[in-house]
Design a protein around this motif. Structure first.
Motif, PDB file in Angstrom:
ATOM      1  N   THR A   1       0.826  -1.175  -0.051  1.00 16.64           N
ATOM      2  CA  THR A   1      -0.100   0.008  -0.055  1.00 16.64           C
ATOM      3  C   THR A   1       0.997   1.210  -0.028  1.00 16.64           C
ATOM      4  N   THR A   2       2.416   1.145  -0.467  1.00 16.03           N
ATOM      5  CA  THR A   2       2.938   2.270  -0.307  1.00 16.03           C
ATOM      6  C   THR A   2       2.476   3.519  -1.372  1.00 16.03           C
ATOM      7  N   LYS A   3       1.974   2.957  -2.457  1.00 16.75           N
ATOM      8  CA  LYS A   3       1.583   3.936  -3.447  1.00 16.75           C
ATOM      9  C   LYS A   3       0.348   4.823  -3.157  1.00 16.75           C
ATOM     10  N   PRO A   4      -0.695   3.846  -2.555  1.00 18.70           N
ATOM     11  CA  PRO A   4      -2.018   4.710  -2.213  1.00 18.70           C
ATOM     12  C   PRO A   4      -1.477   5.558  -0.903  1.00 18.70           C
ATOM     13  N   PHE A   5      -0.675   5.109   0.024  1.00 16.30           N
ATOM     14  CA  PHE A   5      -0.327   6.156   1.069  1.00 16.30           C
ATOM     15  C   PHE A   5       0.174   7.404   0.798  1.00 16.30           C
ATOM     16  N   LEU A   6       1.323   7.316  -0.217  1.00 20.72           N
ATOM     17  CA  LEU A   6       2.081   8.387  -0.957  1.00 20.72           C
ATOM     18  C   LEU A   6       0.927   9.224  -1.534  1.00 20.72           C
ATOM     19  N   ALA A   7       0.090   8.776  -2.339  1.00 17.78           N
ATOM     20  CA  ALA A   7      -0.995   9.502  -3.009  1.00 17.78           C
ATOM     21  C   ALA A   7      -1.730  10.202  -2.126  1.00 17.78           C
ATOM     22  N   ALA A   8      -2.190   9.299  -1.034  1.00 16.81           N
ATOM     23  CA  ALA A   8      -3.097  10.225   0.216  1.00 16.81           C
ATOM     24  C   ALA A   8      -2.294  11.561   0.677  1.00 16.81           C
ATOM     25  N   TRP A   9      -0.943  11.150   0.828  1.00 15.55           N
ATOM     26  CA  TRP A   9      -0.106  11.914   1.447  1.00 15.55           C
ATOM     27  C   TRP A   9      -0.250  13.413   0.644  1.00 15.55           C
ATOM     28  N   ALA A  10       0.234  13.128  -0.696  1.00 21.33           N
ATOM     29  CA  ALA A  10       0.170  14.303  -1.753  1.00 21.33           C
ATOM     30  C   ALA A  10      -1.025  15.255  -1.607  1.00 21.33           C
ATOM     31  N   VAL A  11      -2.193  14.542  -1.539  1.00 21.86           N
ATOM     32  CA  VAL A  11      -3.555  15.359  -1.502  1.00 21.86           C
ATOM     33  C   VAL A  11      -3.499  16.011   0.037  1.00 21.86           C
ATOM     34  N   ALA A  12      -3.229  15.243   0.958  1.00 22.09           N
ATOM     35  CA  ALA A  12      -3.288  16.105   2.182  1.00 22.09           C
ATOM     36  C   ALA A  12      -2.292  17.225   2.408  1.00 22.09           C
ATOM     37  N   CYS A  13      -1.093  16.940   1.903  1.00 24.88           N
ATOM     38  CA  CYS A  13       0.269  17.735   2.115  1.00 24.88           C
ATOM     39  C   CYS A  13      -0.263  19.083   1.199  1.00 24.88           C
ATOM     40  N   GLY A  14      -0.813  18.801  -0.065  1.00 24.52           N
ATOM     41  CA  GLY A  14      -1.235  19.885  -0.795  1.00 24.52           C
ATOM     42  C   GLY A  14      -2.484  20.757  -0.518  1.00 24.52           C
ATOM     43  N   SER A  15      -3.271  20.232   0.731  1.00 26.99           N
ATOM     44  CA  SER A  15      -4.281  20.925   0.727  1.00 26.99           C
ATOM     45  C   SER A  15      -4.007  22.387   1.777  1.00 26.99           C
ATOM     46  N   THR A  16      -4.601  23.239   1.249  1.00 28.48           N
ATOM     47  CA  THR A  16      -4.250  24.893   1.932  1.00 28.48           C
ATOM     48  C   THR A  16      -4.893  24.944   3.178  1.00 28.48           C
ATOM     49  N   LYS A  17      -5.709  24.161   3.492  1.00 28.59           N
ATOM     50  CA  LYS A  17      -6.391  24.155   4.945  1.00 28.59           C
ATOM     51  C   LYS A  17      -6.214  22.845   5.711  1.00 28.59           C
ATOM     52  N   SER A  18      -6.383  22.732   7.150  1.00 29.32           N
ATOM     53  CA  SER A  18      -5.889  21.764   7.976  1.00 29.32           C
ATOM     54  C   SER A  18      -6.633  20.546   7.447  1.00 29.32           C
ATOM     55  N   VAL A  19      -6.067  19.458   7.750  1.00 23.08           N
ATOM     56  CA  VAL A  19      -6.559  18.123   6.921  1.00 23.08           C
ATOM     57  C   VAL A  19      -6.148  16.915   7.805  1.00 23.08           C
ATOM     58  N   GLU A  20      -7.212  15.932   7.955  1.00 20.14           N
ATOM     59  CA  GLU A  20      -6.931  14.970   8.630  1.00 20.14           C
ATOM     60  C   GLU A  20      -6.791  13.736   7.520  1.00 20.14           C
ATOM     61  N   LEU A  21      -5.940  13.188   7.729  1.00 17.12           N
ATOM     62  CA  LEU A  21      -5.471  11.993   6.816  1.00 17.12           C
ATOM     63  C   LEU A  21      -5.570  10.755   7.819  1.00 17.12           C
ATOM     64  N   TYR A  22      -6.870   9.829   7.317  1.00 16.86           N
ATOM     65  CA  TYR A  22      -7.435   8.804   8.336  1.00 16.86           C
ATOM     66  C   TYR A  22      -6.880   7.487   7.411  1.00 16.86           C
ATOM     67  N   VAL A  23      -6.352   6.619   8.541  1.00 14.46           N
ATOM     68  CA  VAL A  23      -6.125   5.245   8.186  1.00 14.46           C
ATOM     69  C   VAL A  23      -7.019   4.304   9.064  1.00 14.46           C
ATOM     70  N   PRO A  24      -8.012   3.771   8.324  1.00 14.64           N
ATOM     71  CA  PRO A  24      -8.816   2.719   9.043  1.00 14.64           C
ATOM     72  C   PRO A  24      -8.447   1.468   9.683  1.00 14.64           C
ATOM     73  N   GLN A  25      -9.097   0.863  10.417  1.00 10.93           N
ATOM     74  CA  GLN A  25      -8.584  -0.561  11.067  1.00 10.93           C
ATOM     75  C   GLN A  25      -8.018  -1.374   9.949  1.00 10.93           C
ATOM     76  N   GLY A  26      -7.009  -2.384  10.323  1.00 10.23           N
ATOM     77  CA  GLY A  26      -6.616  -3.132   9.463  1.00 10.23           C
ATOM     78  C   GLY A  26      -5.127  -3.225   9.147  1.00 10.23           C
ATOM     79  N   ARG A  27      -4.508  -4.123   8.631  1.00  8.15           N
ATOM     80  CA  ARG A  27      -2.995  -4.289   8.064  1.00  8.15           C
ATOM     81  C   ARG A  27      -2.474  -3.730   6.914  1.00  8.15           C
ATOM     82  N   TYR A  28      -1.672  -2.651   6.899  1.00  5.48           N
ATOM     83  CA  TYR A  28      -1.176  -2.323   5.836  1.00  5.48           C
ATOM     84  C   TYR A  28       0.011  -2.641   5.347  1.00  5.48           C
ATOM     85  N   LEU A  29       0.643  -3.231   4.483  1.00  2.86           N
ATOM     86  CA  LEU A  29       1.850  -3.244   3.985  1.00  2.86           C
ATOM     87  C   LEU A  29       2.435  -2.085   3.417  1.00  2.86           C
ATOM     88  N   ILE A  30       3.579  -1.713   3.967  1.00  5.13           N
ATOM     89  CA  ILE A  30       4.147  -0.464   3.504  1.00  5.13           C
ATOM     90  C   ILE A  30       5.737  -0.740   3.122  1.00  5.13           C
TER      91      ILE A  30
END
Ligand SMILES: *[C@@H]1O[C@H](CO)[C@@H](O)[C@H](O)[C@H]1NC(C)=O
Ligand SMILES: *[C@@H]1O[C@H](CO)[C@@H](O)[C@H](O)[C@H]1NC(C)=O
Length: 389
Positions: free
Chosen positions: A40-69
């Motif tokens: 799940t490395t790519k999805p995490f980095l893609a989510a980060w790019a969106v969160a980090c690119g947000s001009t307002k405060s942002v919550e990046l959420y990781v639901p329950q489960g195991r994520y191989l990174i």
């Protein structure tokens, strides 16, 4: 996930965004599968790019489960200074330690400002790597689980880190960091699995945290200022160590460190200062207060004759100046007869050492102390009645 579901989620997230002033980003939306097997490395980095690119405060959420990174570098600076990563799941490192190559990192935050992480577990899956080292095979360097490099205003709360290949958490070149309510666990025979390492950083607070590992509970490197460690339980492990220092001939000092309300249980060491060697560095303004030792092998150590790798050591005196170190209200038991040992150098004696109310026992009798080239004051301390000059 179906395309329609995806669009729905996207619309919902827009709706949420306009209803709240916090922008919500969920790694699931980017296709992160919580099965512990799909990378799940790519999805995490893609989510980060969106969160980090947000001009307002942002919550990046990781639901329950195991994520191989695999190796993940979360790069800043971001367009906002308020990114909150909320984790209900577990991030899992690859079992094949070669996947992280020789970089020394698993999860790295680089130059971020205002990032917080709450909850979650990091599973470094270090066992294979430790076995590789123990067998003397050709192994990579080993990765730290979580690193902050050049970050500001970081808050990590309620995170669990287990079985890191190397150090669990590293704070390097940072300013204003709070680590609270963490749980760090690795087997006591796992090599170099430090709990938290701090260096070249100012204003770091570590509080309400439990650390059981195979190496230092907390290690403090050159360039650390205004560090507060309060309410921490250590052990098993190698204690809270300032040093090793003096790896480089020109090195920044360690200044204004408070270690308060800390308990060491069954650890190899307690309060360790400055396994130092020749350098321009210094250590000053250190307060150890309200510390409990439970069967600790070396509760208090200052060692200026430490000699890493035994290279060119016997004639070399420590150039690191140690001064203004206070030990106040240290109680409990030592597992060896000498509970307090100051071994300072002739050329740079330890100055202004204050030992107040240090009461340590060995087999139910007062433990002993030994001092070499150390000046200062001792009061109401059974274990060190006439130790200092
Ligand atoms: C974030 O903080 C930095 C340093 O304080 C500042 O230069 C920058 O303008 C801030 N960015 C935002 C989006 O507020
Ligand atoms: C020492 O560090 C503490 C934080 O641990 C900070 O509040 C205090 O202002 C610092 N003292 C000096 C003199 O910088």
């Amino acid at each position: 996930m179906k395309k329609s579901q995806c669009i729905l989620l996207f619309l919902l997230s827009i709706l949420f965004t306009s209803a709240n002033s916090v922008y919500n980003v969920n790694v699931a939306t980017f296709g992160a599968k919580p099965d512990g097997k799909t990378d799940t490395t790519k999805p995490f980095l893609a989510a980060w790019a969106v969160a980090c690119g947000s001009t307002k405060s942002v919550e990046l959420y990781v639901p329950q489960g195991r994520y191989l990174i695999g190796q993940a570098i979360f790069k800043g600076p971001c367009k906002n200074n308020a990114t909150n990563i909320k984790i209900d799941g577990t991030l899992v490192a690859p079992t094949n330690y070669w996947d992280l190559e020789n970089t020394g990192y698993w999860i790295l935050f680089n130059k971020v400002n205002g990032v917080s992480i709450s909850g979650g577990t990091l599973d470094g899956q270090g066992a294979g790597f430790w076995a590789c080292r123990a067998a003397g095979k050709n192994c990579p360097n080993g990765a730290r689980s979580l690193t902050f490099n050049g970050a500001r205003n970081v808050n990590v709360k309620g995170l669990t880190s287990i079985n890191s290949q190397a150090s669990h958490i590293v704070i390097n070149g940072c300013n204003n960091v709070i680590m609270q309510g963490l749980k760090i666990v690795a087997p006591d025979n796992s090599p170099n699995t430090d709990g938290i390492h701090v260096q070249t950083s100012t204003g770091v607070t570590i509080t309400g945290t439990s650390i059981k590992t195979g190496d230092d509970c907390i290690s403090i490197g050159p360039g650390t200022r205004n560090l507060m460690i309060v309410g921490v339980n250590c052990g098993p492990g190698h204690g809270i160590s300032i040093g090793s220092l003096g790896k480089d001939a020109i090195e920044d000092g360690v200044q204004n460190v408070t270690v308060k309300t800390v308990t060491f249980t069954g650890s190899d060491n307690g309060l360790v200062l400055a396994k130092t060697s020749a350098s321009t560095g210094f250590v000053r303004g250190i307060l150890y207060q309200d510390v409990i030792m439970k069967n600790v092998k070396n509760p208090i150590i200052v060692d200026q004759h430490y000699c890493p790798r035994n290279e060119a050591c016997p004639s070399q005196n420590s150039g690191i100046k140690i001064s203004q170190v206070t030990y106040r209200n240290i109680r409990g038991s030592s597992a060896t007869p000498i509970a307090m040992k100051f071994d300072c150098s002739v050329t740079n004696p330890c100055r202004e050492m204050n030992v107040i109310n240090v009461k340590l026992t060995y087999q139910n009798n007062p433990a002993q102390s030994s001092c070499l080239n150390a000046d200062g004051k001792i009061s109401s301390s059974v274990s060190a009645s006439s130790c200092l000059n």
